[in-house]
Design an enzyme around this catalytic site. Structure first.
Site, PDB file in Angstrom:
ATOM      1  N   CYS A  80       0.817  -1.399   0.126  1.00  0.00           N
ATOM      2  CA  CYS A  80      -0.122   0.155   0.017  1.00  0.00           C
ATOM      3  C   CYS A  80       0.896   1.271   0.150  1.00  0.00           C
ATOM      4  CB  CYS A  80      -0.882  -0.119   1.106  1.00  0.00           C
ATOM      5  SG  CYS A  80      -2.476   0.883   0.856  1.00  0.00           S
ATOM      6  N   HIS A 115      -3.363  -5.306   1.384  1.00  0.00           N
ATOM      7  CA  HIS A 115      -2.488  -5.635   2.708  1.00  0.00           C
ATOM      8  C   HIS A 115      -2.580  -7.272   3.025  1.00  0.00           C
ATOM      9  CE1 HIS A 115      -2.333  -1.410   4.222  1.00  0.00           C
ATOM     10  NE2 HIS A 115      -3.330  -1.004   3.546  1.00  0.00           N
ATOM     11  N   GLU A 162      -0.636  -8.404   5.036  1.00  0.00           N
ATOM     12  CA  GLU A 162      -0.236  -8.783   6.426  1.00  0.00           C
ATOM     13  C   GLU A 162      -1.655  -8.653   7.382  1.00  0.00           C
ATOM     14  OE1 GLU A 162      -0.038  -6.021   4.608  1.00  0.00           O
ATOM     15  OE2 GLU A 162      -0.548  -4.321   6.015  1.00  0.00           O
TER      16      GLU A 162
HETATM   17  N1  GLN Z   1      -3.588   6.302   0.829  1.00  0.00           N
HETATM   18  C1  GLN Z   1      -2.394   5.937   1.609  1.00  0.00           C
HETATM   19  C2  GLN Z   1      -1.282   6.695   1.098  1.00  0.00           C
HETATM   20  O1  GLN Z   1      -1.077   6.818  -0.423  1.00  0.00           O
HETATM   21  C3  GLN Z   1      -1.831   4.434   1.577  1.00  0.00           C
HETATM   22  C4  GLN Z   1      -3.004   3.767   2.473  1.00  0.00           C
HETATM   23  C5  GLN Z   1      -2.493   2.589   2.999  1.00  0.00           C
HETATM   24  O2  GLN Z   1      -1.297   2.334   3.260  1.00  0.00           O
HETATM   25  N2  GLN Z   1      -3.305   1.522   3.577  1.00  0.00           N
HETATM   26  O3  GLN Z   1      -0.222   6.985   1.638  1.00  0.00           O
END
Ligand code: GLN
Length: 200
Positions: free
Chosen positions: A84, A181, A183
């Site tokens: 992410c 995610h 994890e």
């Molecule tokens: N929207 C966040 C970003 O771009 C990422 C969100 C997340 O890691 N769950 O930093």
């Protein structure tokens, strides 16, 4: 194998848990360590960059001198998995769906373009079964939280999974960018896939 988990902000503890779970399942010797300063990177065989807020992680890492150090190691071949926000940090190009240009500090080591918050308000956070042929036929539960998408891949980067016609997982020379995610699912298959690349 010593795996550094960047532990400045976000979901770093969950990756620690997953690596320990994987070690239990496989008998592999995996030593997860939290990385908070440049010297914590000494001797690591790979790093994991967690989800969270990519601007915050990048700004804090730069202030600590960690960003430069990590960028050099990654550029010279250290394997990495970014989930992410972590995937955004690995990308050479990052935009935000709403605000466009983000001008945030990046590691910029993967040939991908990431658009932050790609899935928008209607689908801000959701779960969906993903097909990831590289890890086998059984669907992988994708947990998406204000997730980015990988909107462009070039060079040697391969797409590993897609959703709604856009890439959500990519791989390039031992580097893995995941928009979701793994994890948070208890399913260790993607951590295992990554560790198999580290062991080579
Ligand atoms: N929207 C966040 C970003 O771009 C990422 C969100 C997340 O890691 N769950 O930093």
């Amino acid at each position: 194998m010593k795996i550094g988990i960047i532990a400045l902000q976000g979901g770093f503890y969950e990756h620690h848990y997953m690596l320990r779970k994987l070690a239990g399942e496989t008998g592999w010797s995996i030593e997860p360590v939290f990385v908070r300063k440049p010297s914590d990177l000494r001797g690591v065989d790979a790093v994991i960059i967690p989800g969270g807020e990519s601007t915050t992680i990048g700004v804090v890492a730069r202030r600590l001198g960690l960003l430069e150090e990590l960028r050099d190691l990654l550029a010279s071949g250290l394997p990495a998995m970014g989930t992410c926000a972590g995937a955004a940090l690995l990308a050479k190009s990052v935009r935000d769906r709403v605000v466009g240009e983000t001008k945030q500090p990046l590691l910029a080591v993967m040939d991908i373009e990431v658009v932050r918050n790609y899935f928008g308000r209607q689908r801000e956070s959701f779960e969906v079964d993903l097909r990831i042929p590289a890890i086998g036929g059984k669907p992988f539960r994708g947990v998406f939280i204000r997730a980015p998408a990988i909107t462009r891949l070039w060079g040697r980067t391969q797409k590993l999974a897609e959703l709604d016609g856009v890439a959500v997982a990519a791989e390039e020379d031992g580097k893995l960018a995941l928009a979701f995610h793994p994890e948070l699912t208890g399913d260790t298959r993607l951590h295992r896939y990554f560790m198999e690349r580290v062991k080579r």
